[in-house]
Write a protein that holds these residues in place. Structure first.
Motif, PDB file in Angstrom:
ATOM      1  N   GLY A  15       1.155  -1.426   0.283  1.00 60.63           N
ATOM      2  CA  GLY A  15      -0.019   0.144   0.260  1.00 60.63           C
ATOM      3  C   GLY A  15       0.731   1.589  -0.132  1.00 60.63           C
ATOM      4  O   GLY A  15       0.348   2.486  -0.326  1.00 60.63           O
ATOM      5  N   ARG A  67      -1.733   2.767 -11.590  1.00 61.57           N
ATOM      6  CA  ARG A  67      -0.738   3.017  -9.437  1.00 61.57           C
ATOM      7  C   ARG A  67       0.927   3.672 -10.200  1.00 61.57           C
ATOM      8  O   ARG A  67       1.312   3.962  -8.864  1.00 61.57           O
ATOM      9  N   SER A  85       0.138   2.294  -4.087  1.00 57.37           N
ATOM     10  CA  SER A  85       0.138   1.586  -3.730  1.00 57.37           C
ATOM     11  C   SER A  85       0.961   0.484  -3.846  1.00 57.37           C
ATOM     12  O   SER A  85      -0.001  -0.591  -4.785  1.00 57.37           O
ATOM     13  N   LYS A  87       2.413  -3.576  -4.578  1.00 60.62           N
ATOM     14  CA  LYS A  87       1.277  -5.064  -4.016  1.00 60.62           C
ATOM     15  C   LYS A  87       3.169  -5.153  -3.803  1.00 60.62           C
ATOM     16  O   LYS A  87       4.062  -5.550  -3.999  1.00 60.62           O
TER      17      LYS A  87
END
Length: 126
Positions: A15, A67, A85, A87
């Protein structure tokens, strides 16, 4: 001599955000295609984002659309990859690369790029 030097990698929580930088020398970024690629063990190197600023062309891998953002500062001859964001699956060694062939096309395959940086590690983990 063409050189590409990446920086900005590191450890970030899921995040979170990171901004990678790629300082170029020996050529002008705005006249050529620059790409960010990433590689993880056991997988082929893949294009993440590429740009050909003179033509206004951008490419993003489906996995990072919305993103990640590729941009450049022509005065600094530096290209950036803003990653938001993040991951766990974004963890990889990230490379910037330059296509100095003079082609009008925006290439997205690693073999189409002639010059590479040394890479910077991005780790996404809690």
């Amino acid at each position: 001599e063409v050189q590409l030097v990446e920086s900005g990698g590191g450890l970030v929580q899921p995040g979170g955000s990171l901004r990678l930088s790629c300082a170029a020398s020996g050529f002008s970024l705005n006249e050529h295609t620059i790409g960010w690629f990433r590689t993880v063990p056991g997988k082929e190197r893949e294009a993440v984002a590429c740009m050909k600023s003179a033509r206004g062309y951008n490419y993003y891998a489906d996995s990072v659309k919305g993103r990640f953002t590729i941009s450049s500062d022509n005065a600094k001859n530096t290209v950036y990859l803003q990653m938001n964001s993040l991951k766990p699956e974004d963890a990889a060694v990230y490379y910037c690369a330059a296509d100095l062939s003079g082609s009008d096309y925006l290439f997205t395959y690693p073999y189409q790029y002639q010059h590479w940086g040394q890479g910077t590690q991005v780790t996404v983990s809690s």
